[in-house]
Design a protein around this motif. Structure first.
Motif, PDB file in Angstrom:
ATOM      1  N   ALA A 163       0.823  -1.212   0.000  1.00 51.41           N
ATOM      2  CA  ALA A 163       0.000   0.000   0.000  1.00 51.41           C
ATOM      3  C   ALA A 163       0.856   1.262   0.000  1.00 51.41           C
ATOM      4  CB  ALA A 163      -0.936  -0.001   1.200  1.00 51.41           C
ATOM      5  N   ASN A 164       1.886   1.283   0.827  1.00 47.51           N
ATOM      6  CA  ASN A 164       2.704   2.487   0.928  1.00 47.51           C
ATOM      7  C   ASN A 164       3.659   2.657  -0.242  1.00 47.51           C
ATOM      8  OD1 ASN A 164       2.273   4.019   3.645  1.00 47.51           O
ATOM      9  ND2 ASN A 164       2.127   1.849   4.164  1.00 47.51           N
ATOM     10  N   LEU A 165       4.176   1.569  -0.767  1.00 42.90           N
ATOM     11  CA  LEU A 165       5.010   1.678  -1.969  1.00 42.90           C
ATOM     12  C   LEU A 165       4.195   2.274  -3.119  1.00 42.90           C
ATOM     13  CD1 LEU A 165       6.902  -1.729  -1.757  1.00 42.90           C
ATOM     14  CD2 LEU A 165       7.951   0.541  -1.586  1.00 42.90           C
ATOM     15  N   ARG A 166       2.970   1.822  -3.247  1.00 44.32           N
ATOM     16  CA  ARG A 166       2.098   2.370  -4.300  1.00 44.32           C
ATOM     17  C   ARG A 166       1.821   3.852  -4.064  1.00 44.32           C
ATOM     18  NH1 ARG A 166      -1.928  -2.903  -4.592  1.00 44.32           N
ATOM     19  NH2 ARG A 166      -0.936  -3.903  -6.394  1.00 44.32           N
ATOM     20  N   GLN A 167       1.588   4.224  -2.811  1.00 40.34           N
ATOM     21  CA  GLN A 167       1.291   5.621  -2.493  1.00 40.34           C
ATOM     22  C   GLN A 167       2.511   6.501  -2.725  1.00 40.34           C
ATOM     23  OE1 GLN A 167      -1.813   7.005  -1.572  1.00 40.34           O
ATOM     24  NE2 GLN A 167      -0.591   8.779  -2.208  1.00 40.34           N
ATOM     25  N   TRP A 168       3.680   6.054  -2.289  1.00 41.15           N
ATOM     26  CA  TRP A 168       4.893   6.857  -2.479  1.00 41.15           C
ATOM     27  C   TRP A 168       5.196   7.022  -3.965  1.00 41.15           C
ATOM     28  CZ3 TRP A 168       7.774   3.396   1.581  1.00 41.15           C
ATOM     29  CH2 TRP A 168       7.324   3.735   2.856  1.00 41.15           C
ATOM     30  N   HIS A 169       4.980   5.955  -4.722  1.00 43.55           N
ATOM     31  CA  HIS A 169       5.178   6.061  -6.175  1.00 43.55           C
ATOM     32  C   HIS A 169       4.213   7.082  -6.757  1.00 43.55           C
ATOM     33  CE1 HIS A 169       5.997   4.823 -10.288  1.00 43.55           C
ATOM     34  NE2 HIS A 169       4.698   4.671 -10.483  1.00 43.55           N
ATOM     35  N   ALA A 170       2.961   7.034  -6.320  1.00 45.91           N
ATOM     36  CA  ALA A 170       1.953   7.991  -6.803  1.00 45.91           C
ATOM     37  C   ALA A 170       2.317   9.417  -6.392  1.00 45.91           C
ATOM     38  CB  ALA A 170       0.578   7.617  -6.266  1.00 45.91           C
ATOM     39  N   ASP A 171       2.990   9.550  -5.240  1.00 49.03           N
ATOM     40  CA  ASP A 171       3.405  10.872  -4.759  1.00 49.03           C
ATOM     41  C   ASP A 171       4.639  11.396  -5.485  1.00 49.03           C
ATOM     42  OD1 ASP A 171       1.354  10.943  -2.904  1.00 49.03           O
ATOM     43  OD2 ASP A 171       2.577  10.157  -1.263  1.00 49.03           O
ATOM     44  N   GLY A 172       5.207  10.564  -6.352  1.00 48.48           N
ATOM     45  CA  GLY A 172       6.354  11.006  -7.141  1.00 48.48           C
ATOM     46  C   GLY A 172       7.709  10.755  -6.508  1.00 48.48           C
ATOM     47  N   ILE A 173       7.757   9.928  -5.459  1.00 45.03           N
ATOM     48  CA  ILE A 173       9.039   9.611  -4.822  1.00 45.03           C
ATOM     49  C   ILE A 173       9.663   8.418  -5.542  1.00 45.03           C
ATOM     50  CG2 ILE A 173      10.199   8.917  -2.692  1.00 45.03           C
ATOM     51  CD1 ILE A 173       7.866  10.108  -1.141  1.00 45.03           C
ATOM     52  N   PRO A 174      10.847   8.576  -6.121  1.00 43.56           N
ATOM     53  CA  PRO A 174      11.504   7.455  -6.791  1.00 43.56           C
ATOM     54  C   PRO A 174      11.837   6.349  -5.778  1.00 43.56           C
ATOM     55  CG  PRO A 174      12.480   9.532  -7.472  1.00 43.56           C
ATOM     56  CD  PRO A 174      11.621   9.830  -6.286  1.00 43.56           C
ATOM     57  N   LEU A 175      11.535   5.123  -6.129  1.00 46.90           N
ATOM     58  CA  LEU A 175      11.759   3.973  -5.252  1.00 46.90           C
ATOM     59  C   LEU A 175      12.822   3.061  -5.850  1.00 46.90           C
ATOM     60  CD1 LEU A 175       8.026   3.043  -4.543  1.00 46.90           C
ATOM     61  CD2 LEU A 175       9.491   4.565  -3.207  1.00 46.90           C
ATOM     62  N   TYR A 176      13.748   2.626  -4.997  1.00 43.76           N
ATOM     63  CA  TYR A 176      14.811   1.716  -5.421  1.00 43.76           C
ATOM     64  C   TYR A 176      14.916   0.571  -4.421  1.00 43.76           C
ATOM     65  CZ  TYR A 176      16.383   5.337  -8.685  1.00 43.76           C
ATOM     66  OH  TYR A 176      16.452   6.255  -9.699  1.00 43.76           O
ATOM     67  N   VAL A 177      15.500  -0.531  -4.877  1.00 47.18           N
ATOM     68  CA  VAL A 177      15.678  -1.707  -4.027  1.00 47.18           C
ATOM     69  C   VAL A 177      17.163  -1.992  -3.867  1.00 47.18           C
ATOM     70  CG1 VAL A 177      15.209  -4.172  -3.765  1.00 47.18           C
ATOM     71  CG2 VAL A 177      13.513  -2.689  -4.870  1.00 47.18           C
ATOM     72  N   TYR A 178      17.561  -2.354  -2.639  1.00 40.90           N
ATOM     73  CA  TYR A 178      18.918  -2.843  -2.390  1.00 40.90           C
ATOM     74  C   TYR A 178      18.794  -4.122  -1.581  1.00 40.90           C
ATOM     75  CZ  TYR A 178      23.810  -2.938  -0.757  1.00 40.90           C
ATOM     76  OH  TYR A 178      25.117  -3.303  -0.472  1.00 40.90           O
ATOM     77  N   SER A 179      19.150  -5.235  -2.202  1.00 41.82           N
ATOM     78  CA  SER A 179      19.003  -6.539  -1.565  1.00 41.82           C
ATOM     79  C   SER A 179      20.215  -7.398  -1.878  1.00 41.82           C
ATOM     80  CB  SER A 179      17.736  -7.226  -2.077  1.00 41.82           C
ATOM     81  OG  SER A 179      17.667  -8.559  -1.626  1.00 41.82           O
ATOM     82  N   SER A 180      20.472  -8.372  -1.013  1.00 42.42           N
ATOM     83  CA  SER A 180      21.557  -9.313  -1.279  1.00 42.42           C
ATOM     84  C   SER A 180      21.196 -10.246  -2.429  1.00 42.42           C
ATOM     85  CB  SER A 180      21.891 -10.125  -0.024  1.00 42.42           C
ATOM     86  OG  SER A 180      20.753 -10.824   0.424  1.00 42.42           O
ATOM     87  N   GLY A 181      19.918 -10.370  -2.729  1.00 45.17           N
ATOM     88  CA  GLY A 181      19.493 -11.131  -3.902  1.00 45.17           C
ATOM     89  C   GLY A 181      19.864 -10.387  -5.168  1.00 45.17           C
ATOM     90  N   SER A 182      20.131 -11.107  -6.233  1.00 47.70           N
ATOM     91  CA  SER A 182      20.524 -10.472  -7.491  1.00 47.70           C
ATOM     92  C   SER A 182      19.422  -9.554  -8.017  1.00 47.70           C
ATOM     93  CB  SER A 182      20.837 -11.535  -8.550  1.00 47.70           C
ATOM     94  OG  SER A 182      19.649 -12.219  -8.930  1.00 47.70           O
ATOM     95  N   VAL A 183      19.806  -8.632  -8.887  1.00 42.00           N
ATOM     96  CA  VAL A 183      18.828  -7.744  -9.504  1.00 42.00           C
ATOM     97  C   VAL A 183      17.749  -8.565 -10.205  1.00 42.00           C
ATOM     98  CG1 VAL A 183      18.472  -6.065 -11.372  1.00 42.00           C
ATOM     99  CG2 VAL A 183      20.359  -5.759  -9.749  1.00 42.00           C
ATOM    100  N   LYS A 184      18.161  -9.626 -10.884  1.00 42.16           N
ATOM    101  CA  LYS A 184      17.204 -10.498 -11.569  1.00 42.16           C
ATOM    102  C   LYS A 184      16.205 -11.079 -10.582  1.00 42.16           C
ATOM    103  CE  LYS A 184      15.724 -13.192 -14.973  1.00 42.16           C
ATOM    104  NZ  LYS A 184      15.034 -12.666 -16.169  1.00 42.16           N
ATOM    105  N   ALA A 185      16.707 -11.554  -9.417  1.00 37.33           N
ATOM    106  CA  ALA A 185      15.823 -12.137  -8.410  1.00 37.33           C
ATOM    107  C   ALA A 185      14.867 -11.092  -7.854  1.00 37.33           C
ATOM    108  CB  ALA A 185      16.649 -12.756  -7.280  1.00 37.33           C
ATOM    109  N   GLN A 186      15.352  -9.873  -7.678  1.00 36.13           N
ATOM    110  CA  GLN A 186      14.501  -8.790  -7.187  1.00 36.13           C
ATOM    111  C   GLN A 186      13.374  -8.493  -8.173  1.00 36.13           C
ATOM    112  OE1 GLN A 186      16.823  -5.288  -6.209  1.00 36.13           O
ATOM    113  NE2 GLN A 186      18.544  -6.540  -5.543  1.00 36.13           N
ATOM    114  N   GLN A 187      13.721  -8.437  -9.443  1.00 36.73           N
ATOM    115  CA  GLN A 187      12.725  -8.127 -10.466  1.00 36.73           C
ATOM    116  C   GLN A 187      11.663  -9.219 -10.540  1.00 36.73           C
ATOM    117  OE1 GLN A 187      15.490  -7.638 -13.706  1.00 36.73           O
ATOM    118  NE2 GLN A 187      15.561  -5.414 -13.472  1.00 36.73           N
TER     119      GLN A 187
END
Length: 239
Positions: free
Chosen positions: A117-141
């Motif tokens: 819910a909040n990720l969707r709201q922040w995206h709608a508010d125009g805040i760029p969202l990024y992910v940093y995880s030990s899983g590979s970028v492919k796994a994140q996607q």
């Protein structure tokens, strides 16, 4: 302090640790040997086998392990899965295997409702969202593309993994900020809010100058902490 970019962890933060531990890891472990043997001549798989052999050589100089010794490398990779080692070639191979599971409908990635819910709201508010995880970028996607709440991938502007560095090292966050600055001119480390459930990761991010928020979903919120501590995304206030 203004937040211009949000950088979030996945496991234990947006999603249950149990999904990764009890679903994804066992799936990769049970399918890794067959997948590697069936695809060992594929360029991407061959690269990961070579990288695994190189890591073994670096750790044990004189090791005779080579990318051609498939069975030995498979055993090593399985040992790394059991030890939850954050080795980049393992993460890449896990991502490839998990892709099959997601596409076959064997599972869907868990999401906490408040996170979605909040990720969707922040995206709608125009805040760029990024992910940093030990899983590979492919796994994140794959994780966000095949979540139980549907395809959440369009919410994110980019992804970072262990190629940016270890998650408990301040230089990793400095590297990420430098990469973000190529997309967001004038961005400062202090403009970035990092969300995680691991205090040591937050310590490293704070040392690099980022704002931090500690997600404590199961447990008591500490009375005193260097980080803002909250029980869910509903209590994160980036604006």
């Amino acid at each position: 302090m203004t937040v211009k970019v949000i950088l979030t962890d996945i496991e234990g933060t947006t999603s249950s640790i149990a999904f990764v531990k009890d679903v994804l890891f066992p799936y990769a472990a049970s399918h890794l040997a067959g997948y590697v043997r069936a695809n060992r001549n594929a360029p991407l798989v061959q690269q990961q086998l070579q990288a695994t052999a190189q890591l073994l050589e670096e750790e044990s100089p004189g090791s005779e392990a080579t990318a051609a010794d498939t069975d030995a490398l498979i055993n090593t990779l399985l040992e790394w899965i059991a030890a939850d080692r954050k080795a980049t070639p393992l993460k890449v191979l896990q991502g490839l295997i998990w892709e099959t599971g997601y596409k076959n409908g064997d599972y869907a990635a868990h999401m906490y409702p408040d996170a979605t819910a909040n990720l969707r709201q922040w995206h709608a508010d125009g805040i760029p969202l990024y992910v940093y995880s030990s899983g590979s970028v492919k796994a994140q996607q794959l994780f966000f593309g095949y979540s139980q709440d549907g395809n959440l991938l369009p919410l994110f502007s980019g992804h970072f993994d262990t190629q940016s560095g270890a998650k408990q090292a301040a230089d990793s966050y400095r590297n990420i900020v430098q990469q973000l600055q190529t997309q967001h001119v004038g961005l400062l480390a202090a403009d970035v809010l990092f969300l995680s459930d691991i205090e040591a990761e937050l310590d490293a991010a704070r040392e690099a100058g980022l704002q931090t928020c500690w997600l404590i979903r199961d447990g008591k919120i500490p009375q005193a902490s260097a980080h803002t501590a909250v029980p869910s995304f509903d209590f994160v206030q980036p604006l």
